[in-house]
Design a protein around this motif. Structure first.
Motif, PDB file in Angstrom:
ATOM      1  N   TYR A  85       0.689  -1.570  -0.153  1.00 42.18           N
ATOM      2  CA  TYR A  85       0.205   0.208  -0.641  1.00 42.18           C
ATOM      3  C   TYR A  85       0.711   1.264  -0.159  1.00 42.18           C
ATOM      4  O   TYR A  85       0.371   2.353  -0.891  1.00 42.18           O
ATOM      5  CB  TYR A  85      -0.906  -0.324   1.023  1.00 42.18           C
ATOM      6  CG  TYR A  85      -1.492   1.408   1.211  1.00 42.18           C
ATOM      7  CD1 TYR A  85      -3.119   1.381   0.787  1.00 42.18           C
ATOM      8  CD2 TYR A  85      -1.576   2.003   1.557  1.00 42.18           C
ATOM      9  CE1 TYR A  85      -3.875   1.686   0.504  1.00 42.18           C
ATOM     10  CE2 TYR A  85      -2.764   3.173   1.829  1.00 42.18           C
ATOM     11  CZ  TYR A  85      -3.919   2.959   1.108  1.00 42.18           C
ATOM     12  OH  TYR A  85      -4.529   4.190   1.219  1.00 42.18           O
ATOM     13  N   TYR A  86       2.063   1.805   0.940  1.00 42.32           N
ATOM     14  CA  TYR A  86       2.598   2.858   1.127  1.00 42.32           C
ATOM     15  C   TYR A  86       3.696   2.712  -0.546  1.00 42.32           C
ATOM     16  O   TYR A  86       3.001   4.003  -0.490  1.00 42.32           O
ATOM     17  CB  TYR A  86       3.949   1.868   1.963  1.00 42.32           C
ATOM     18  CG  TYR A  86       4.892   3.438   1.697  1.00 42.32           C
ATOM     19  CD1 TYR A  86       4.253   4.438   2.609  1.00 42.32           C
ATOM     20  CD2 TYR A  86       6.254   3.234   1.794  1.00 42.32           C
ATOM     21  CE1 TYR A  86       5.252   5.604   3.639  1.00 42.32           C
ATOM     22  CE2 TYR A  86       6.938   4.166   2.774  1.00 42.32           C
ATOM     23  CZ  TYR A  86       6.751   5.454   2.886  1.00 42.32           C
ATOM     24  OH  TYR A  86       7.814   6.344   3.322  1.00 42.32           O
TER      25      TYR A  86
ATOM     26  N   THR B 244       0.076   3.101  -3.522  1.00 44.14           N
ATOM     27  CA  THR B 244      -1.181   4.571  -3.146  1.00 44.14           C
ATOM     28  C   THR B 244      -0.753   5.409  -2.498  1.00 44.14           C
ATOM     29  O   THR B 244      -0.269   6.964  -2.548  1.00 44.14           O
ATOM     30  CB  THR B 244      -1.833   3.691  -2.035  1.00 44.14           C
ATOM     31  OG1 THR B 244      -2.480   2.119  -3.400  1.00 44.14           O
ATOM     32  CG2 THR B 244      -3.428   4.737  -2.358  1.00 44.14           C
ATOM     33  N   HIS B 245       0.216   5.229  -1.005  1.00 43.89           N
ATOM     34  CA  HIS B 245       0.845   6.285  -0.621  1.00 43.89           C
ATOM     35  C   HIS B 245       1.496   7.352  -0.613  1.00 43.89           C
ATOM     36  O   HIS B 245       1.419   9.030  -1.762  1.00 43.89           O
ATOM     37  CB  HIS B 245       1.359   5.713   1.024  1.00 43.89           C
ATOM     38  CG  HIS B 245       1.228   7.668   1.893  1.00 43.89           C
ATOM     39  ND1 HIS B 245       0.795   8.177   2.229  1.00 43.89           N
ATOM     40  CD2 HIS B 245       2.751   7.462   1.975  1.00 43.89           C
ATOM     41  CE1 HIS B 245       1.356   8.704   2.894  1.00 43.89           C
ATOM     42  NE2 HIS B 245       2.309   8.681   2.395  1.00 43.89           N
TER      43      HIS B 245
ATOM     44  N   LEU C 182       0.458   9.234  -3.881  1.00 40.71           N
ATOM     45  CA  LEU C 182       0.046  10.861  -3.650  1.00 40.71           C
ATOM     46  C   LEU C 182       0.684  12.051  -3.533  1.00 40.71           C
ATOM     47  O   LEU C 182       0.306  13.155  -3.880  1.00 40.71           O
ATOM     48  CB  LEU C 182      -0.257  10.810  -1.974  1.00 40.71           C
ATOM     49  CG  LEU C 182      -2.194   9.422  -2.203  1.00 40.71           C
ATOM     50  CD1 LEU C 182      -1.886   9.546  -0.400  1.00 40.71           C
ATOM     51  CD2 LEU C 182      -3.150  10.063  -2.552  1.00 40.71           C
TER      52      LEU C 182
ATOM     53  N   VAL D  42      -2.402  13.553   1.967  1.00 46.15           N
ATOM     54  CA  VAL D  42      -0.403  12.274   2.746  1.00 46.15           C
ATOM     55  C   VAL D  42      -0.515  12.654   4.131  1.00 46.15           C
ATOM     56  O   VAL D  42      -0.881  11.569   4.411  1.00 46.15           O
ATOM     57  CB  VAL D  42       0.221  13.561   2.585  1.00 46.15           C
ATOM     58  CG1 VAL D  42       1.396  12.603   2.224  1.00 46.15           C
ATOM     59  CG2 VAL D  42       0.345  13.866   0.530  1.00 46.15           C
TER      60      VAL D  42
ATOM     61  N   ASP E   8      -3.311   9.629   5.112  1.00 51.20           N
ATOM     62  CA  ASP E   8      -3.652   8.540   4.850  1.00 51.20           C
ATOM     63  C   ASP E   8      -3.021   7.799   4.528  1.00 51.20           C
ATOM     64  O   ASP E   8      -2.767   6.102   5.211  1.00 51.20           O
ATOM     65  CB  ASP E   8      -3.111   8.734   3.085  1.00 51.20           C
ATOM     66  CG  ASP E   8      -2.630   8.027   2.340  1.00 51.20           C
ATOM     67  OD1 ASP E   8      -3.985   6.923   1.873  1.00 51.20           O
ATOM     68  OD2 ASP E   8      -1.735   7.016   2.317  1.00 51.20           O
ATOM     69  N   VAL E   9      -1.713   8.208   6.416  1.00 54.83           N
ATOM     70  CA  VAL E   9      -0.795   7.515   6.762  1.00 54.83           C
ATOM     71  C   VAL E   9      -1.390   6.106   7.332  1.00 54.83           C
ATOM     72  O   VAL E   9      -1.133   5.197   7.882  1.00 54.83           O
ATOM     73  CB  VAL E   9      -0.007   8.425   7.873  1.00 54.83           C
ATOM     74  CG1 VAL E   9       0.829   7.328   9.004  1.00 54.83           C
ATOM     75  CG2 VAL E   9       0.850   9.269   7.253  1.00 54.83           C
TER      76      VAL E   9
ATOM     77  N   ASN F 189      -3.611   4.082   7.239  1.00 55.30           N
ATOM     78  CA  ASN F 189      -3.695   3.628   5.874  1.00 55.30           C
ATOM     79  C   ASN F 189      -2.886   2.954   5.599  1.00 55.30           C
ATOM     80  O   ASN F 189      -3.618   0.908   5.099  1.00 55.30           O
ATOM     81  CB  ASN F 189      -4.734   3.679   4.526  1.00 55.30           C
ATOM     82  CG  ASN F 189      -5.673   4.339   4.642  1.00 55.30           C
ATOM     83  OD1 ASN F 189      -6.872   4.691   5.870  1.00 55.30           O
ATOM     84  ND2 ASN F 189      -5.665   5.751   3.946  1.00 55.30           N
ATOM     85  N   PHE F 190      -1.806   2.347   5.961  1.00 51.71           N
ATOM     86  CA  PHE F 190      -1.225   1.911   5.862  1.00 51.71           C
ATOM     87  C   PHE F 190       0.364   1.757   7.731  1.00 51.71           C
ATOM     88  O   PHE F 190       1.193   0.358   7.161  1.00 51.71           O
ATOM     89  CB  PHE F 190       0.142   2.110   4.514  1.00 51.71           C
ATOM     90  CG  PHE F 190       0.973   3.577   4.788  1.00 51.71           C
ATOM     91  CD1 PHE F 190       1.749   3.391   5.532  1.00 51.71           C
ATOM     92  CD2 PHE F 190       0.346   4.094   4.665  1.00 51.71           C
ATOM     93  CE1 PHE F 190       2.799   4.277   6.308  1.00 51.71           C
ATOM     94  CE2 PHE F 190       1.237   5.905   5.337  1.00 51.71           C
ATOM     95  CZ  PHE F 190       2.525   5.873   5.431  1.00 51.71           C
ATOM     96  N   THR F 191       0.080   1.788   8.376  1.00 47.67           N
ATOM     97  CA  THR F 191       0.773   2.420   9.639  1.00 47.67           C
ATOM     98  C   THR F 191      -0.160   2.084  10.811  1.00 47.67           C
ATOM     99  O   THR F 191      -0.283   3.970  10.882  1.00 47.67           O
ATOM    100  CB  THR F 191       2.173   2.531   9.500  1.00 47.67           C
ATOM    101  OG1 THR F 191       2.499   1.650   9.938  1.00 47.67           O
ATOM    102  CG2 THR F 191       2.092   3.830   9.339  1.00 47.67           C
TER     103      THR F 191
END
Length: 98
Positions: free
Chosen positions: A20-21, A24-25, A28, A79, A82-83, A85-87
């Motif tokens: 994901y990082y 997707t991230h 962004l 940005v 969104d953090v 969402n992956f960690t």
């Protein structure tokens, strides 16, 4: 060129979704910061579980004012938002002088 290092200090039980990082991230960043002098990124992952970080990203910018412009850009809220969402780790920012 100026660099901003984003590190994620690891801890037992932490989550960090590498796929994901990167997919997707980091997209962004490309989307929201391209107009403010963002040049690209590189992600480093630990070689083994004994390392102190889950990941470190090297973000490259045209110059120091480009870092300021990117961090102050309207898209930065997306940005940062969104953090989670992956960690569940807190990112730490480090600016380089070169």
């Amino acid at each position: 060129m100026a660099k901003l290092i984003v590190s994620y200090a690891n801890r037992d039980g932490a989550k960090f979704d590498r796929a994901y990082y990167e997919a997707t991230h980091m997209a962004l960043l490309d989307e929201h910061w391209a107009a403010t002098g963002f040049l690209g990124w590189e992600v480093l992952y630990p070689a083994d579980s004994g390392q102190p970080f889950a990941a470190m990203a090297i973000l490259r910018f045209k110059d120091q004012p480009s870092i300021d412009a990117s961090l102050g850009a309207p898209g930065t809220a997306a940005v940062v938002g969104d953090v989670p969402n992956f960690t569940d780790l807190e990112p730490t920012l480090f600016r380089t002088s070169n």
